[in-house]
Design a protein around this motif. Sequence first.
Motif, PDB file in Angstrom:
ATOM      1  N   TRP A 135      38.667  28.173  40.519  1.00  0.00           N
ATOM      2  CA  TRP A 135      39.940  28.669  40.185  1.00  0.00           C
ATOM      3  C   TRP A 135      40.176  30.288  40.257  1.00  0.00           C
ATOM      4  CZ3 TRP A 135      43.235  24.732  39.551  1.00  0.00           C
ATOM      5  CH2 TRP A 135      42.620  23.457  39.124  1.00  0.00           C
ATOM      6  N   LYS A 136      41.140  30.614  40.470  1.00  0.00           N
ATOM      7  CA  LYS A 136      41.575  32.142  40.276  1.00  0.00           C
ATOM      8  C   LYS A 136      42.887  32.109  39.856  1.00  0.00           C
ATOM      9  CE  LYS A 136      43.541  33.115  44.719  1.00  0.00           C
ATOM     10  NZ  LYS A 136      43.618  34.116  45.969  1.00  0.00           N
ATOM     11  N   LEU A 137      43.240  33.312  38.961  1.00  0.00           N
ATOM     12  CA  LEU A 137      44.402  33.427  38.247  1.00  0.00           C
ATOM     13  C   LEU A 137      45.874  33.876  39.213  1.00  0.00           C
ATOM     14  CD1 LEU A 137      45.606  34.235  35.405  1.00  0.00           C
ATOM     15  CD2 LEU A 137      45.143  36.520  35.740  1.00  0.00           C
ATOM     16  N   VAL A 138      46.510  33.137  38.951  1.00  0.00           N
ATOM     17  CA  VAL A 138      48.013  33.446  39.560  1.00  0.00           C
ATOM     18  C   VAL A 138      48.553  34.200  38.817  1.00  0.00           C
ATOM     19  CG1 VAL A 138      50.301  32.481  40.356  1.00  0.00           C
ATOM     20  CG2 VAL A 138      48.308  31.070  40.556  1.00  0.00           C
ATOM     21  N   ASN A 139      48.986  34.028  37.290  1.00  0.00           N
ATOM     22  CA  ASN A 139      49.582  35.086  36.463  1.00  0.00           C
ATOM     23  C   ASN A 139      49.329  34.677  35.066  1.00  0.00           C
ATOM     24  OD1 ASN A 139      51.644  32.984  36.327  1.00  0.00           O
ATOM     25  ND2 ASN A 139      52.529  34.297  35.380  1.00  0.00           N
ATOM     26  N   LEU A 140      49.389  35.584  34.215  1.00  0.00           N
ATOM     27  CA  LEU A 140      49.187  35.482  32.677  1.00  0.00           C
ATOM     28  C   LEU A 140      50.289  36.354  31.926  1.00  0.00           C
ATOM     29  CD1 LEU A 140      47.141  35.103  30.284  1.00  0.00           C
ATOM     30  CD2 LEU A 140      46.375  37.690  30.890  1.00  0.00           C
ATOM     31  N   ASP A 141      50.895  35.455  31.125  1.00  0.00           N
ATOM     32  CA  ASP A 141      51.838  36.148  30.128  1.00  0.00           C
ATOM     33  C   ASP A 141      51.489  36.130  28.972  1.00  0.00           C
ATOM     34  OD1 ASP A 141      54.111  37.283  29.578  1.00  0.00           O
ATOM     35  OD2 ASP A 141      55.407  35.511  29.828  1.00  0.00           O
ATOM     36  N   CYS A 142      51.561  37.096  28.071  1.00  0.00           N
ATOM     37  CA  CYS A 142      51.123  36.947  26.625  1.00  0.00           C
ATOM     38  C   CYS A 142      52.303  37.560  25.679  1.00  0.00           C
ATOM     39  CB  CYS A 142      49.965  37.773  26.135  1.00  0.00           C
ATOM     40  SG  CYS A 142      48.573  37.560  27.344  1.00  0.00           S
ATOM     41  N   VAL A 143      52.443  37.102  24.497  1.00  0.00           N
ATOM     42  CA  VAL A 143      53.259  37.459  23.360  1.00  0.00           C
ATOM     43  C   VAL A 143      52.425  37.894  22.238  1.00  0.00           C
ATOM     44  CG1 VAL A 143      55.317  37.033  21.663  1.00  0.00           C
ATOM     45  CG2 VAL A 143      54.943  35.927  23.830  1.00  0.00           C
ATOM     46  N   ILE A 144      52.632  39.192  21.632  1.00  0.00           N
ATOM     47  CA  ILE A 144      51.720  39.642  20.659  1.00  0.00           C
ATOM     48  C   ILE A 144      52.627  39.882  19.460  1.00  0.00           C
ATOM     49  CG2 ILE A 144      50.270  41.895  19.777  1.00  0.00           C
ATOM     50  CD1 ILE A 144      49.923  42.275  23.002  1.00  0.00           C
ATOM     51  N   VAL A 145      52.377  39.131  18.264  1.00  0.00           N
ATOM     52  CA  VAL A 145      53.225  39.291  16.993  1.00  0.00           C
ATOM     53  C   VAL A 145      52.524  40.025  16.087  1.00  0.00           C
ATOM     54  CG1 VAL A 145      54.786  38.068  15.750  1.00  0.00           C
ATOM     55  CG2 VAL A 145      53.960  36.851  17.952  1.00  0.00           C
ATOM     56  N   GLU A 198      51.083  43.412  38.402  1.00  0.00           N
ATOM     57  CA  GLU A 198      52.285  42.735  38.226  1.00  0.00           C
ATOM     58  C   GLU A 198      51.807  41.352  37.887  1.00  0.00           C
ATOM     59  OE1 GLU A 198      51.195  44.340  40.965  1.00  0.00           O
ATOM     60  OE2 GLU A 198      51.528  43.214  42.687  1.00  0.00           O
ATOM     61  N   ARG A 199      50.869  40.837  38.037  1.00  0.00           N
ATOM     62  CA  ARG A 199      50.387  39.378  37.798  1.00  0.00           C
ATOM     63  C   ARG A 199      50.131  39.092  36.261  1.00  0.00           C
ATOM     64  NH1 ARG A 199      48.815  35.835  42.035  1.00  0.00           N
ATOM     65  NH2 ARG A 199      49.169  36.731  44.123  1.00  0.00           N
ATOM     66  N   VAL A 200      50.176  40.352  35.583  1.00  0.00           N
ATOM     67  CA  VAL A 200      49.798  40.426  34.065  1.00  0.00           C
ATOM     68  C   VAL A 200      50.869  40.938  33.253  1.00  0.00           C
ATOM     69  CG1 VAL A 200      48.265  41.145  32.351  1.00  0.00           C
ATOM     70  CG2 VAL A 200      47.286  40.365  34.443  1.00  0.00           C
ATOM     71  N   PHE A 201      51.366  40.240  32.277  1.00  0.00           N
ATOM     72  CA  PHE A 201      52.483  40.915  31.415  1.00  0.00           C
ATOM     73  C   PHE A 201      52.176  40.596  29.780  1.00  0.00           C
ATOM     74  CE2 PHE A 201      56.748  42.238  29.927  1.00  0.00           C
ATOM     75  CZ  PHE A 201      56.853  43.294  30.719  1.00  0.00           C
ATOM     76  N   ILE A 202      52.665  41.533  29.075  1.00  0.00           N
ATOM     77  CA  ILE A 202      52.448  41.363  27.567  1.00  0.00           C
ATOM     78  C   ILE A 202      53.691  41.839  27.041  1.00  0.00           C
ATOM     79  CG2 ILE A 202      49.939  41.589  27.780  1.00  0.00           C
ATOM     80  CD1 ILE A 202      50.668  44.415  26.227  1.00  0.00           C
ATOM     81  N   LYS A 203      54.030  41.391  25.769  1.00  0.00           N
ATOM     82  CA  LYS A 203      55.080  42.133  24.935  1.00  0.00           C
ATOM     83  C   LYS A 203      54.713  41.962  23.493  1.00  0.00           C
ATOM     84  CE  LYS A 203      56.718  37.813  26.733  1.00  0.00           C
ATOM     85  NZ  LYS A 203      56.546  37.265  27.994  1.00  0.00           N
ATOM     86  N   GLY A 204      55.471  42.950  22.951  1.00  0.00           N
ATOM     87  CA  GLY A 204      55.105  43.024  21.221  1.00  0.00           C
ATOM     88  C   GLY A 204      56.383  42.247  20.572  1.00  0.00           C
TER      89      GLY A 204
END
Length: 157
Positions: free
Chosen positions: A90-100, A126-132
């Motif tokens: 496998w390989k990563l397409v994209n990652l998205d995260c929410v930090i609370v 651009e394949r990785v995103f995070i938001k607080g």
Amino acid sequence: MIRIGIGYDLHRLEVKRKFILAGIEIPYPKGEEGHSDGDVLAHAVCDALLGASALGDIGELFPPSSLKWKGADSMKLLQDVYSRVKQSGWKLVNLDCVIVCEKPKILPYREVIRQSLADVLEVTIERVFIKGKTSEGLGPIGKGKAIEVFAQCLLES
Ligand code: MG
């Protein structure tokens, strides 16, 4: 083939602990409690990757009962997890995260955290995103007693 994965983690926030997200230390009077370095973001991302590839979960691979993982650098654990994921084809397409968390503000550190994850996961930023997000003052997270992270990833083979 593509597969989606979800990861979640929560850590208490305590004094005399470093506040670390994806290996990036953020100046703050408290940090994540934990057997390892407490990097809640790295842990949630590990579980998202392991879930998508059906390779187990972080508690199974790196048991907190083992002294081997005491104070462990969680980005090394993430590196280990991603090499298992790659070995399974496998390989990563994209990652998205929410930090609370109520504090500190995540936005000023967003790009450096995204880059840190992208480096370990061998993708462009651009394949990785995070938001607080905050908890609007409600519950243990709103009171600043804990931090939680939701992570979602897509893998392709
Ligand atoms: Mg954890």
